[in-house]
Design a protein around this motif. Structure first.
Motif, mmCIF file in Angstrom:
data_model
loop_
_atom_site.group_PDB
_atom_site.id
_atom_site.type_symbol
_atom_site.label_atom_id
_atom_site.label_comp_id
_atom_site.label_asym_id
_atom_site.label_seq_id
_atom_site.Cartn_x
_atom_site.Cartn_y
_atom_site.Cartn_z
ATOM 1 N N ASN A 85 0.699 -1.196 0.077
ATOM 2 C CA ASN A 85 -0.043 -0.133 0.146
ATOM 3 C C ASN A 85 0.613 1.371 -0.124
ATOM 4 O O ASN A 85 0.659 2.242 -0.562
ATOM 5 C CB ASN A 85 -0.840 0.133 1.252
ATOM 6 C CG ASN A 85 -1.908 -0.945 0.961
ATOM 7 O OD1 ASN A 85 -2.621 -1.388 -0.131
ATOM 8 N ND2 ASN A 85 -2.646 -1.509 2.080
ATOM 9 N N SER A 86 2.124 1.276 0.827
ATOM 10 C CA SER A 86 2.916 2.231 0.806
ATOM 11 C C SER A 86 3.625 2.648 -0.709
ATOM 12 O O SER A 86 3.565 3.724 -1.177
ATOM 13 C CB SER A 86 4.030 2.082 1.706
ATOM 14 O OG SER A 86 4.807 3.139 1.678
ATOM 15 N N GLU A 91 3.572 5.693 -5.882
ATOM 16 C CA GLU A 91 3.527 5.536 -7.341
ATOM 17 C C GLU A 91 2.484 6.616 -7.680
ATOM 18 O O GLU A 91 2.395 7.071 -8.887
ATOM 19 C CB GLU A 91 3.510 4.294 -7.855
ATOM 20 C CG GLU A 91 4.567 3.176 -7.574
ATOM 21 C CD GLU A 91 4.563 1.884 -8.176
ATOM 22 O OE1 GLU A 91 3.391 1.549 -8.939
ATOM 23 O OE2 GLU A 91 5.338 1.132 -7.995
ATOM 24 N N ARG A 92 1.329 6.516 -7.071
ATOM 25 C CA ARG A 92 0.185 7.349 -7.575
ATOM 26 C C ARG A 92 0.624 9.081 -7.364
ATOM 27 O O ARG A 92 0.288 10.107 -7.910
ATOM 28 C CB ARG A 92 -1.205 7.018 -6.471
ATOM 29 C CG ARG A 92 -1.674 5.855 -6.952
ATOM 30 C CD ARG A 92 -2.932 5.653 -5.956
ATOM 31 N NE ARG A 92 -3.690 4.257 -6.488
ATOM 32 C CZ ARG A 92 -4.403 3.611 -5.497
ATOM 33 N NH1 ARG A 92 -4.371 4.146 -4.276
ATOM 34 N NH2 ARG A 92 -4.836 2.387 -5.854
ATOM 35 N N ALA A 93 1.342 9.209 -6.363
ATOM 36 C CA ALA A 93 1.929 10.705 -5.900
ATOM 37 C C ALA A 93 2.841 11.067 -6.996
ATOM 38 O O ALA A 93 3.018 12.285 -7.304
ATOM 39 C CB ALA A 93 2.623 10.698 -4.475
#
Length: 95
Positions: A85-86, A91-93
């Motif tokens: 999850n981290s 990656e989304r950021a």
């Protein structure tokens, strides 16, 4: 007779389906499937590791082994899940 699809899939009674509600329901179904798979894998692994001769009941050492195995399995799963999850958040950021 009403089919009930409107209430099941977030429709407003006009025959339209709410994609957001459907997506949430799919996410819940995936989470349930993942939990079932986790439980099945943990059960299989700990049974093979701890139960030498299946019988009508578990002796004290088998009970302790199963409890410890399940605890370790859940700890490992939680560690991997947090790391995953981290990584997803990083990656989304960066997108």
């Amino acid at each position: 007779m009403e089919s009930g699809f409107g209430s099941d899939f977030g429709g407003s009674g006009s025959g339209k389906l709410d994609p957001g509600v459907i997506m949430e329901q799919v996410k819940v179904q995936i989470a349930v499937a993942n939990a079932q798979e986790l439980l099945q894998r943990m059960t299989d692994k700990c049974f093979r590791k701890c139960i030498g001769k299946p019988g009508g009941s578990l002796d004290n050492s088998e009970q302790k082994c199963i409890a410890m195995c399940m605890d370790r399995y859940m700890d490992a799963w939680n560690t991997v899940s947090r790391a995953y999850n981290s990584r997803l958040q990083r990656e989304r950021a960066n997108m």
